[in-house]
Design an enzyme around this catalytic site. Sequence first.
Site, mmCIF file in Angstrom:
data_model
loop_
_atom_site.group_PDB
_atom_site.id
_atom_site.type_symbol
_atom_site.label_atom_id
_atom_site.label_comp_id
_atom_site.label_asym_id
_atom_site.label_seq_id
_atom_site.Cartn_x
_atom_site.Cartn_y
_atom_site.Cartn_z
ATOM 1 N N ASP A 100 0.840 -1.194 0.000
ATOM 2 C CA ASP A 100 0.000 0.000 0.000
ATOM 3 C C ASP A 100 0.876 1.245 0.000
ATOM 4 O OD1 ASP A 100 0.581 0.759 2.865
ATOM 5 O OD2 ASP A 100 -0.323 -1.211 3.192
ATOM 6 N N GLU A 157 22.223 -22.188 -18.462
ATOM 7 C CA GLU A 157 21.255 -21.331 -17.762
ATOM 8 C C GLU A 157 21.971 -20.183 -17.047
ATOM 9 O OE1 GLU A 157 17.567 -24.227 -16.508
ATOM 10 O OE2 GLU A 157 19.526 -24.647 -15.602
#
Length: 730
Positions: A533, A613
């Site tokens: 928030d 990777e």
Amino acid sequence: MPILYSSDKRIFTIHTAHSTYQLQADALGNLLHLYYGARSEGHMDYLLSYADRGFSGNPNAAGCDRTYSLDALPQEFPTQGTGDFRSPLLIVRDAKGVFGCQLRYRSHEILPGKYSLPGLPAVYAGAEDGAETLQIELEDPRLGLSVTLLYGVLPALDIITRSAIVTNRGTAPVTVEKLQSACLDFVAGDFDLISFPGRYAMERQFDRRPLGRGTAVIGSRRGYSSHQYNPFVILCDREASETAGRCWAMQFVWSGGFRAEAERDQFEQTRLQMGISEEQFSYPLQPGETLTAPEVILSFSAQGLEHLSHQLHRCIRRHICRGKYRDARRPVLLNSWEASYFDFTGESILRLAEEAKALGVELLVMDDGWFGARSDDTHALGDWTANERKLGGSLGALVEKVRALGLKFGIWMEPEMVNEDSELYRSHPDWALTIPGQPPIRSRSQLVLDFSRREVRDEIYARICRVLDQGQIEYLKWDLNRSIAEVYSHTADDQGKVLYDYMLGVYEVLEKLNARYPELLIEGCSGGGGRFDAGMLYYSPQIWCSDNTDAIDRLRIQYGTSFGYPASAVGAHVSACPNHQTGRTTPLQTRAVVAAAGTFGYELDPAKLSEAERGEIRRQIETFCADAPLVQNGLYYRLSDPEAAPCCAWAFVSEDGARAMISAVLQEKHANMPALYVRVRGLTPGALYRDRETGRVYPANALMDMGLPLPLNLDQYDSFVWRLERIEER
Ligand code: GLA
């Protein structure tokens, strides 16, 4: 001058670049809301209508005029006990327990710069930003109560903020039973309400529903803003879309329980309001005492949801977030949580750091498990001293070793919590919020510390500082992993104050940390994005968006989050596959494309990856660092709804339109599929754009009209990114 006052009609007009907000202290002294919408000159009191409405009370001051009723008039700060039977913003009881409050206009001031709220997070802006404040004093002489309404305006950003301060100026105590921060009354309109409900690991899902008669309520009674609902709502025209239609946002700068209500009344009028949760709230005010309603950010767009989001993003990025990392690029981090959970040692952390460094990671975060007897999530919260046996030495020594590799060091803490199995709890059982005589409700085997008490928060603050002072720790993940179920403070004079004071206590500690460690990057967290928030963003410019790191689920979570919050606030990491939350396997590239719409980092053990990777990750980090300014400061465009379209696409476009990055993930693959086109927005009309990778040139208008074809050879969950540059005419 964004705020104007016209004394003949006592009308206040607040102008932003594209919107106007107007209110009036009418002849009876009631503060009426006249208008909030597209920029408009002149007086809008013509919008008010008066009629004899049966069963709607007439204020005494209206005399025999039965057409004047607050039950039907749009208001700025409606209170209970005025003959308005819609949901009020303020409910007060006097010392004898009598309900009712009638406020009248008393005075006002227009001040340069935007107000601030002591002890509370709030939008900040100075006169140099063109910001102004309107302060209106209302009073109820019977109660001796005054309410100061605050309006802040950031004209260039199309942002208006509201807050209210209640002061007991009388001689007897009063009790505030409900205090909301702002409302918007609409005299007419057919609206949809958009909110962002969710759950743990699936936060902020877009939800849109038409408003019928009655009241639609969302909120949190959990003591924190919550996974379940986010303190951010939008009211919009039924036909409003991303690019058209009127929409109004209310965003709460508060991290505790809240309530947002949209009520369509008997006369087809709508009231939207937002404020702190009413439940377990009953706040006594002694003479001279005040209570501040946390701030609500308002924004209006006549051009759909996309503009509304841009307005809010700019406001949060520049006028809520603070400190060094407001503008600085956030470090690419590797977090130990999904790499090893509680199962690590100092040595394994160092190995993780070495691996991370080799990939180009800049910050190593040691997550939960480094302190006290914390071998799993049932012990030791509160015992914030390093487990030196586990770490193989002091925390300071480990920090130094990680730093010697050329990495920053970060650490996890959960300051508001305590386990019963901890030294802290054993010495201070009354520091937890528990009800005497009732065995406590546990959640994740932990209890909540009573941050409404000074001695508790001072001790926890001191413990945090002792940790941070062990070495050069440059990042703190501030977590919160349960809801507050029992509200009982062992020292409070009134239990109805505890939840509000708790939140102020948390803010106080965060404020002190920010002041003492200006270089520290705090990342908010609450079991992922449970306390995501604008209040927390005032103290921590980024928040871990969700514990769900699955790239496909993240599309929906980040889509919903984007309506109210900028990408610079969204903590997003690439994790291992099969994903730990969903078991899904997605390409490493797609995981990075999705995490790159946030603050970017990794949440895996690189040693478990192949050399190929690791090579890919090295390239991902380089690419992200190059794209980061666009992600952090650019305008965000939701190009498709992940619920509705097989391809989920979004774009970041620089404010000047010169650069764009368009990302797309194929969520669904079918045999012999039709070609999918991603329609871009935000480019400079008429301009040409060059694809940085292929050199191919595209006309902006065609990109925005027909779109970019998604390569046909993509498999399910594959992704594609276009990086475009505007070709400048010479
Ligand atoms: C919460 C956080 C996770 C992790 C764990 C540690 O769930 O969201 O990222 O830090 O706590 O216990």
